[in-house]
Design a protein around this motif. Sequence first.
Motif, PDB file in Angstrom:
ATOM      1  N   CYS A 190       0.848  -1.191   0.000  1.00  0.00           N
ATOM      2  CA  CYS A 190       0.000   0.000   0.000  1.00  0.00           C
ATOM      3  C   CYS A 190       0.885   1.243   0.000  1.00  0.00           C
ATOM      4  O   CYS A 190       1.995   1.225   0.521  1.00  0.00           O
ATOM      5  N   VAL A 191       0.376   2.297  -0.568  1.00  0.00           N
ATOM      6  CA  VAL A 191       1.051   3.583  -0.549  1.00  0.00           C
ATOM      7  C   VAL A 191       0.103   4.601   0.063  1.00  0.00           C
ATOM      8  O   VAL A 191      -0.976   4.855  -0.488  1.00  0.00           O
ATOM      9  N   PHE A 192       0.490   5.128   1.214  1.00  0.00           N
ATOM     10  CA  PHE A 192      -0.311   6.116   1.925  1.00  0.00           C
ATOM     11  C   PHE A 192       0.178   7.524   1.586  1.00  0.00           C
ATOM     12  O   PHE A 192       1.377   7.767   1.491  1.00  0.00           O
ATOM     13  N   ALA A 193      -0.754   8.421   1.459  1.00  0.00           N
ATOM     14  CA  ALA A 193      -0.426   9.838   1.352  1.00  0.00           C
ATOM     15  C   ALA A 193      -1.167  10.566   2.463  1.00  0.00           C
ATOM     16  O   ALA A 193      -2.399  10.480   2.550  1.00  0.00           O
ATOM     17  N   VAL A 194      -0.427  11.243   3.323  1.00  0.00           N
ATOM     18  CA  VAL A 194      -1.023  12.036   4.402  1.00  0.00           C
ATOM     19  C   VAL A 194      -1.081  13.481   3.937  1.00  0.00           C
ATOM     20  O   VAL A 194      -0.061  14.066   3.573  1.00  0.00           O
ATOM     21  N   THR A 195      -2.276  14.050   3.933  1.00  0.00           N
ATOM     22  CA  THR A 195      -2.443  15.430   3.450  1.00  0.00           C
ATOM     23  C   THR A 195      -2.589  16.378   4.630  1.00  0.00           C
ATOM     24  O   THR A 195      -3.579  16.352   5.356  1.00  0.00           O
ATOM     25  N   GLY A 196      -1.587  17.233   4.793  1.00  0.00           N
ATOM     26  CA  GLY A 196      -1.609  18.212   5.878  1.00  0.00           C
ATOM     27  C   GLY A 196      -2.270  19.516   5.480  1.00  0.00           C
ATOM     28  O   GLY A 196      -2.521  20.371   6.333  1.00  0.00           O
ATOM     29  N   GLU A 197      -2.537  19.689   4.197  1.00  0.00           N
ATOM     30  CA  GLU A 197      -3.255  20.857   3.678  1.00  0.00           C
ATOM     31  C   GLU A 197      -4.250  20.367   2.626  1.00  0.00           C
ATOM     32  O   GLU A 197      -3.956  19.450   1.853  1.00  0.00           O
ATOM     33  N   ARG A 198      -5.403  20.984   2.546  1.00  0.00           N
ATOM     34  CA  ARG A 198      -6.432  20.535   1.605  1.00  0.00           C
ATOM     35  C   ARG A 198      -5.985  20.667   0.152  1.00  0.00           C
ATOM     36  O   ARG A 198      -6.409  19.887  -0.700  1.00  0.00           O
ATOM     37  N   ARG A 199      -5.112  21.642  -0.127  1.00  0.00           N
ATOM     38  CA  ARG A 199      -4.679  21.857  -1.511  1.00  0.00           C
ATOM     39  C   ARG A 199      -3.891  20.673  -2.064  1.00  0.00           C
ATOM     40  O   ARG A 199      -3.714  20.550  -3.274  1.00  0.00           O
ATOM     41  N   GLN A 200      -3.403  19.816  -1.176  1.00  0.00           N
ATOM     42  CA  GLN A 200      -2.616  18.665  -1.619  1.00  0.00           C
ATOM     43  C   GLN A 200      -3.485  17.489  -2.050  1.00  0.00           C
ATOM     44  O   GLN A 200      -2.985  16.539  -2.669  1.00  0.00           O
ATOM     45  N   LEU A 201      -4.773  17.546  -1.752  1.00  0.00           N
ATOM     46  CA  LEU A 201      -5.633  16.396  -2.002  1.00  0.00           C
ATOM     47  C   LEU A 201      -5.825  16.114  -3.488  1.00  0.00           C
ATOM     48  O   LEU A 201      -5.786  14.951  -3.913  1.00  0.00           O
ATOM     49  N   ALA A 202      -6.027  17.142  -4.294  1.00  0.00           N
ATOM     50  CA  ALA A 202      -6.288  16.937  -5.732  1.00  0.00           C
ATOM     51  C   ALA A 202      -5.157  16.172  -6.418  1.00  0.00           C
ATOM     52  O   ALA A 202      -5.416  15.150  -7.084  1.00  0.00           O
ATOM     53  N   PRO A 203      -3.892  16.593  -6.309  1.00  0.00           N
ATOM     54  CA  PRO A 203      -2.836  15.810  -6.950  1.00  0.00           C
ATOM     55  C   PRO A 203      -2.679  14.413  -6.358  1.00  0.00           C
ATOM     56  O   PRO A 203      -2.302  13.476  -7.070  1.00  0.00           O
ATOM     57  N   VAL A 204      -2.959  14.254  -5.071  1.00  0.00           N
ATOM     58  CA  VAL A 204      -2.900  12.926  -4.464  1.00  0.00           C
ATOM     59  C   VAL A 204      -3.942  12.007  -5.094  1.00  0.00           C
ATOM     60  O   VAL A 204      -3.660  10.840  -5.415  1.00  0.00           O
ATOM     61  N   LEU A 205      -5.144  12.522  -5.306  1.00  0.00           N
ATOM     62  CA  LEU A 205      -6.208  11.713  -5.898  1.00  0.00           C
ATOM     63  C   LEU A 205      -5.928  11.376  -7.356  1.00  0.00           C
ATOM     64  O   LEU A 205      -6.382  10.347  -7.871  1.00  0.00           O
ATOM     65  N   GLU A 206      -5.172  12.221  -8.034  1.00  0.00           N
ATOM     66  CA  GLU A 206      -4.831  11.964  -9.433  1.00  0.00           C
ATOM     67  C   GLU A 206      -3.746  10.915  -9.584  1.00  0.00           C
ATOM     68  O   GLU A 206      -3.581  10.335 -10.662  1.00  0.00           O
ATOM     69  N   SER A 207      -2.995  10.659  -8.521  1.00  0.00           N
ATOM     70  CA  SER A 207      -1.867   9.733  -8.603  1.00  0.00           C
ATOM     71  C   SER A 207      -2.339   8.284  -8.616  1.00  0.00           C
ATOM     72  O   SER A 207      -3.079   7.847  -7.732  1.00  0.00           O
ATOM     73  N   SER A 208      -1.872   7.547  -9.593  1.00  0.00           N
ATOM     74  CA  SER A 208      -2.260   6.132  -9.698  1.00  0.00           C
ATOM     75  C   SER A 208      -1.528   5.271  -8.670  1.00  0.00           C
ATOM     76  O   SER A 208      -1.960   4.150  -8.369  1.00  0.00           O
ATOM     77  N   CYS A 209      -0.421   5.768  -8.127  1.00  0.00           N
ATOM     78  CA  CYS A 209       0.348   4.950  -7.186  1.00  0.00           C
ATOM     79  C   CYS A 209      -0.214   4.991  -5.772  1.00  0.00           C
ATOM     80  O   CYS A 209       0.020   4.093  -4.972  1.00  0.00           O
ATOM     81  N   VAL A 210      -0.963   6.030  -5.430  1.00  0.00           N
ATOM     82  CA  VAL A 210      -1.512   6.174  -4.081  1.00  0.00           C
ATOM     83  C   VAL A 210      -2.728   5.278  -3.915  1.00  0.00           C
ATOM     84  O   VAL A 210      -3.708   5.398  -4.660  1.00  0.00           O
ATOM     85  N   THR A 211      -2.659   4.365  -2.950  1.00  0.00           N
ATOM     86  CA  THR A 211      -3.790   3.464  -2.702  1.00  0.00           C
ATOM     87  C   THR A 211      -4.655   3.934  -1.544  1.00  0.00           C
ATOM     88  O   THR A 211      -5.831   3.585  -1.474  1.00  0.00           O
TER      89      THR A 211
END
Length: 738
Positions: free
Chosen positions: A465-486
């Motif tokens: 699994c690949v986790f992305a922790v978002t400390g700011e809301r502006r980071q969510l959009a690119p995180v959701l676009e990433s195919s590697c983030v599960t």
Amino acid sequence: MKENNHTTQQNTFELLAPAGSLAIFKAVVAAGADAVYVGGSKFGARAYADNFSDEELLEALDYAHLYGRRVYLTVNTLLKNSEIEQVCAYLQPFYEHGLDAVLVQDFGVLTAIHERFPDLAIHTSTQMTVTGVEAARLFSGYGVTRMVMARELSLNEMKRIREETGMELEAFVHGALCYCYSGQCLFSSMLGGRSGNRGRCAQPCRLPYAVMDEKHREYKKDAYVLSLKDMCGIKDLRGLADAGVYSLKIEGRMKQIPYAAGVVSYYRKYIDLFLSGQETQVSEGDYRAVLALGNRCGFTDGYYHRHNGSDMVTFTKPNYEKTNEALQQQILRTYENGAAKIPVRGELVLHQGQAAHYRVKTQTVSAEISGMEVMQAQKKPLLAEDVKSRMEKTGDTPFVMEDLSIRIEDGVFLPNGALNQLRREALAELQKKMLKPYQRQEHPQKAAEEKLPEACEKREKRKECVFAVTGERRQLAPVLESSCVTSVCLDMEAYDRSTIMEELKEDANAVMQKDKEVYLAMPRIFRAGTAEWVRQILPDIKRMGFAGVLVRNYEEMALAKETFLGSEIITDHNLYCYNDQAVRAFAGQGVTKNTVPLELNRSEIKRRYNEESTMMLYGYYPLMTSAQCVHANTRGCDKKRGLSYLKDRYQVQFPVKNFCTYCYNVVYNSLPVLLFSNLEELKKAGIRDFRMDFTMESAKETKAILKLYEEFAAGSRRQYPKEWENRYTNGHYKRGVE
């Protein structure tokens, strides 16, 4: 100054003193300490103190117990797998000799000691950052009899913990204050490899920093913004008693006799006055005397009555000052020889043809010894005054003869050697009887078992699994676009209290619409006000569909287990799993996944059980989490989340974020850690889950970092781009800490 012959009894307070050596130990006992905490030859959080050899610690135990005092041994560092096997063997002789309690930081060490010595009292160290009732209830099941609370707690918070849990509480009452919540500091570790978690803090908080706003504009030069004044709670005895605090702890295992014994003597004076019903105010003269024994830019009463404040910060200088050399010397002369000897009474009977009989006793214990047969004198018979003079000698024993009666028949004789032996044996037997109630039977040693954590053995192997922790809301959009983030972990720190429920629900739905798992990251500190608010919004949070929760303290771990915040409980890196015993202990509390500690190096990670772990591959390490606020202390509190910077003497800038919803600051490292190139090596170490922490990155920066990870994960890149040079750090992955 008169020596204090205080003896311990059941009372409202325990006065707990520090000692960095045997000489200081004896001095603070003489000054009136009810208990003393010390570091031994291993595993203590003051690696640079003199500390006690094993032989000195055994002597200290006897010394304390003869005077009715207690000894607490600090085993309050984080231990690696190579070390934890040694803990119980190290404690064994002290346990058998009557050690009263052990102070612990590492959850693995705590559970190992409780399993091995179930009747040994355990005190949780302030390094465990205990701030609430949830942790108190959790630890009570592991042999913990006392909590040393975080220094930042108010008297009201202490009172609540005591009333709701009944746990015995210990609070710091005098000495140095850390800027950071104890146990949450990596500053010294990252700057110089000297870990505060391992007792080797280099105190970078005592250095000057320039303060800069979010646009890197300097507005305060060379200020000691991370250096706090020493605390003094001698005027707060009533408040501490009302809060239900039992043990009053003086900080200072690095201090010498004049400070340690002097501070103890003044606290002893006012504690005794308080306990006798005479709530005498501390005189100005005594307060100045305590100040003269040592202070850092004056005193503060700490956090007893407020959450934080600029008046607690030194700002202009962090120098430690002591004055009044005459007072220092007076204290040294009074206490350097230790406590007054214990008075005993003796009775010697010498009758011809009968064994010499000698009885010695204190107020509570007696010992009787019979010697050789008394003979008729051939030349010079024994004289009573000569015998008395010889038998009154106590030498280097802890006793002094207060009264000696002699019944001696005329014309008898006994060699001087026989009299000496009678005296020595009687005093030795008396000491043995006084110490016997403290000593324990030998525990058989258990062989170490090499096995996986019990709670993990039955779990199926998970896919990566690949986790992305978002400390700011502006980071969510690119995180959701990433195919590697599960999986996406939405950090509660990214939201303001007034809008969190709407925005959190919106973001959670957005994650699930992308067929990614959504997790919730809890606040770093979970004090009473935060706990009350979270419990109120908990029903709505549970309906948002979170797969699990990332917890960052023991309070949240207990809450997550209690309320079932999703199917997974993940502990963050600051709930330290240095050793496999800790992994097993956390798993026993329902933890499904832990985070690899940030201070371990690659070889230590390889020797660790990693099948249930996630590893941070990218992110700015949080170096300090503090109840203080750089922004508020330098510009005033505007109750707005914001970003500022601290610039050190090498022009390095450390980002600082203030989280007003929870009223704490986080100081981050100047560069993010980047371990993408070590991905395959980490997989070989058994790690299946990887994590990227985004804190202050823009959407564009977040996207670039994710793209770089994708290239390494796909095998299309093996080296970092040239433009990344000097923009990242390996953290402790290569160097580790001592």
